[in-house]
Scaffold this active site. Structure first.
Site, PDB file in Angstrom:
ATOM      1  N   SER A 251       0.791  -1.229   0.000  1.00 12.49           N
ATOM      2  CA  SER A 251       0.000   0.000   0.000  1.00 12.49           C
ATOM      3  C   SER A 251       0.826   1.283   0.000  1.00 12.49           C
ATOM      4  O   SER A 251       0.305   2.339  -0.321  1.00 12.49           O
ATOM      5  CB  SER A 251      -0.965   0.024   1.183  1.00 12.49           C
ATOM      6  OG  SER A 251      -0.275   0.238   2.386  1.00 12.49           O
TER       7      SER A 251
ATOM      8  N   LYS B 152       0.842   4.674   6.784  1.00  9.14           N
ATOM      9  CA  LYS B 152       0.192   5.502   5.755  1.00  9.14           C
ATOM     10  C   LYS B 152       0.762   6.915   5.826  1.00  9.14           C
ATOM     11  O   LYS B 152       1.456   7.281   6.752  1.00  9.14           O
ATOM     12  CB  LYS B 152      -1.326   5.569   5.962  1.00  9.14           C
ATOM     13  CG  LYS B 152      -2.032   4.225   5.997  1.00  9.14           C
ATOM     14  CD  LYS B 152      -2.023   3.520   4.677  1.00  9.14           C
ATOM     15  CE  LYS B 152      -2.703   2.155   4.818  1.00  9.14           C
ATOM     16  NZ  LYS B 152      -2.411   1.263   3.748  1.00  9.14           N
TER      17      LYS B 152
END
Length: 183
Positions: free
Chosen positions: A39, A80
């Site tokens: 990701s 993230k």
């Protein structure tokens, strides 16, 4: 005999102090983490080992574009990038990030954008469409992975409570050929 006992006691004390210091550093200041998944590609790769700075948000606040580690709803830790801070409006239009109406460049996405022929890396959306609010709520962050097409982030799990953030990370220490500071 007394000299041997004294020397053994000194070694034992030194070992206990070293273990205690290591535990304090790991628990309160820095901890290792392994990137699990794709990701955050191309910035981070699956299996990269990084150092999480736990102290950074004890004395400061997250900044836009920091890479943070937080406890996710699935009982695991996610890595993230911070896109929206409390009070921000966030939207994407034609693959451009707008925060509070201002366009921002995202140089860390250029490698993937060049690979896409005419398509969008990040689909158009508004914050209201994703979280049901016009602004990022106080005490929370809106985060996204750099691999926008394949990232489970705030677009899916909602905003992240700042209390769930462990710290920020910007040091890859393994594999050796990939050692670097990331921005």
């Amino acid at each position: 005999m007394a000299k041997q006992k004294n020397e053994l006691w000194e070694w034992t004390k030194a070992l206990l102090i070293a273990v205690g210091l290591a535990a304090l550093i790991r628990y309160f200041l820095f901890t290792p983490i392994v990137v699990d998944g794709l990701s955050m590609m191309p910035t981070l790769h699956n299996g990269d080992r990084m150092i999480v700075n736990k102290l950074s948000y004890t004395v400061g606040e997250p900044d836009r574009f920091d890479i943070v580690v937080f406890h996710a709803p699935e009982q695991k830790d996610y890595i993230k990038r911070v896109i929206g801070l409390p009070g921000d409006t966030v939207e994407y239009e034609n693959d451009v990030l707008y925060v509070n109406g201002k366009a921002y460049e995202e140089p860390y996405l250029e490698e993937y954008k060049e690979q896409i022929d005419g398509g969008l890396l990040t689909e158009d959306f508004t914050l209201e469409e994703k979280i049901g609010r016009e602004t990022v709520p106080e005490g929370t962050l809106f985060v996204m992975g750099d691999n926008r097409r394949f990232s489970k982030d705030s677009r899916h799990i909602g905003v992240v409570d700042i209390d769930e953030v462990i710290g920020n990370t910007n040091v890859i220490y393994w594999p050796i050929q990939d050692i670097e500071l990331i921005k």
